[in-house]
Design a protein around this motif. Structure first.
Motif, short mmCIF file in Angstrom:
data_model
loop_
_atom_site.label_atom_id
_atom_site.label_comp_id
_atom_site.label_asym_id
_atom_site.label_seq_id
_atom_site.Cartn_x
_atom_site.Cartn_y
_atom_site.Cartn_z
N SER A 1 60.95 -69.22 -12.01
CA SER A 1 61.36 -68.17 -11.34
C SER A 1 62.21 -67.44 -12.23
O SER A 1 62.18 -66.06 -12.36
CB SER A 1 62.09 -68.55 -9.89
N ARG A 2 63.20 -68.11 -13.08
CA ARG A 2 64.12 -67.47 -13.65
C ARG A 2 63.31 -66.69 -15.04
O ARG A 2 63.68 -65.72 -15.54
CB ARG A 2 65.14 -68.49 -14.46
N SER B 1 64.50 -65.32 -4.52
CA SER B 1 65.45 -64.55 -5.22
C SER B 1 66.41 -64.32 -3.83
O SER B 1 66.20 -64.21 -2.69
CB SER B 1 65.10 -63.37 -5.76
N THR C 1 60.25 -65.64 -14.95
CA THR C 1 59.20 -64.48 -14.62
C THR C 1 60.13 -63.31 -14.04
O THR C 1 59.78 -62.27 -13.61
CB THR C 1 58.20 -64.84 -13.85
N GLY C 2 61.22 -63.89 -13.19
CA GLY C 2 62.22 -62.73 -12.25
C GLY C 2 61.45 -62.40 -11.05
O GLY C 2 61.84 -61.61 -10.38
N ASP D 1 60.43 -62.66 -7.19
CA ASP D 1 61.25 -62.70 -5.94
C ASP D 1 60.96 -63.83 -5.20
O ASP D 1 61.84 -64.44 -4.61
CB ASP D 1 60.95 -61.33 -5.15
#
Length: 228
Positions: free
Chosen positions: A104-105, A158, A107-108, A110
């Motif tokens: 997640s971090r 996120s 790729t960013g 949600d």
């Protein structure tokens, strides 16, 4: 030790397993929030002793309501970065949660959804496999998302996502409702391989096949109310 990610664990009568689940999560994540959904056993005290912050519903409202209680808290909590949802029954692997946070971090995205179809399952009953296959077809149809799995309790969201998602279905229908919210709120999403380990305990605690009809009824009723 991850100081900014919060792991959100809904629980209902999980006193026999939740202590171990919280202890294993605490080896990697500093903050574990358990939402006790009206348990009649010692789930709350066991989770608290293991190191979790515990919120409590006075009565059982369902897993969707428990998650929304957690989302409401964490969307207002300063310093909260990512939120991991993690089942209390021991069927998820903490290593998968750690890998998903890293993804997640990187790729960013949600919302990162766990997928047993991209990963694996162990000791999954045939009836559960057939039930999930039917649920997946329904989720794809109702959400418009090209999912490979549904009703997998392991997710990473996120801060934007937990602020945008509002779960109104208190029971297990919340999972499809959450997936629909991804489309409605235009959240970015992806899937990540996970392993689901079915134990005698988790099979006993899991959804009954009859509950699948309740899920469809709840979602259909909500759609009809929204259309009026």
């Amino acid at each position: 030790m991850d100081q900014t990610t919060v792991v959100l664990v809904p629980m209902y009568n999980e006193a026999s397993v939740v202590g171990t689940v919280v202890a294993e999560l605490r080896e990697h994540f500093a903050t574990i929030v358990c939402v006790d959904d009206g348990s009649s056993d010692d789930s709350a005290s066991v989770a608290r002793t293991a190191g979790a912050l515990v919120l409590r519903h006075p009565v059982n409202l369902g897993q969707g309501a428990a998650l929304q209680t957690g989302f409401d808290l964490l969307s207002r909590r300063p310093g909260t970065g990512l939120t991991v949802t993690f089942d209390a029954d021991g069927q998820h692997r903490v290593a998968d949660a750690v890998a998903m946070v890293e993804a997640s971090r990187r790729t960013g995205v949600d919302v990162l959804l766990g997928s047993r179809a991209l990963g694996s399952t162990t000791d999954q009953p045939l009836a559960r496999r057939l039930l999930l296959a039917a649920a997946l077809r329904y989720s794809r149809w109702s959400t418009g998302l090209a999912l490979t799995d549904t009703h997998n309790g392991l997710r990473v969201l996120s801060r934007r996502a937990i602020g945008a998602i509002r779960l109104r279905q208190p029971g297990m229908a919340y999972a499809t409702e959450l997936e629909s919210a991804i489309t409605q709120s235009r959240l970015s999403w992806a899937e990540h391989p996970t392993t689901i380990a079915y134990t005698e305990y988790s099979r006993r605690k899991g959804q009954s096949n009859l509950n699948a009809f309740n899920i469809v009824y709840d979602l259909t009723s909500q759609r009809l109310r929204s259309a009026l």
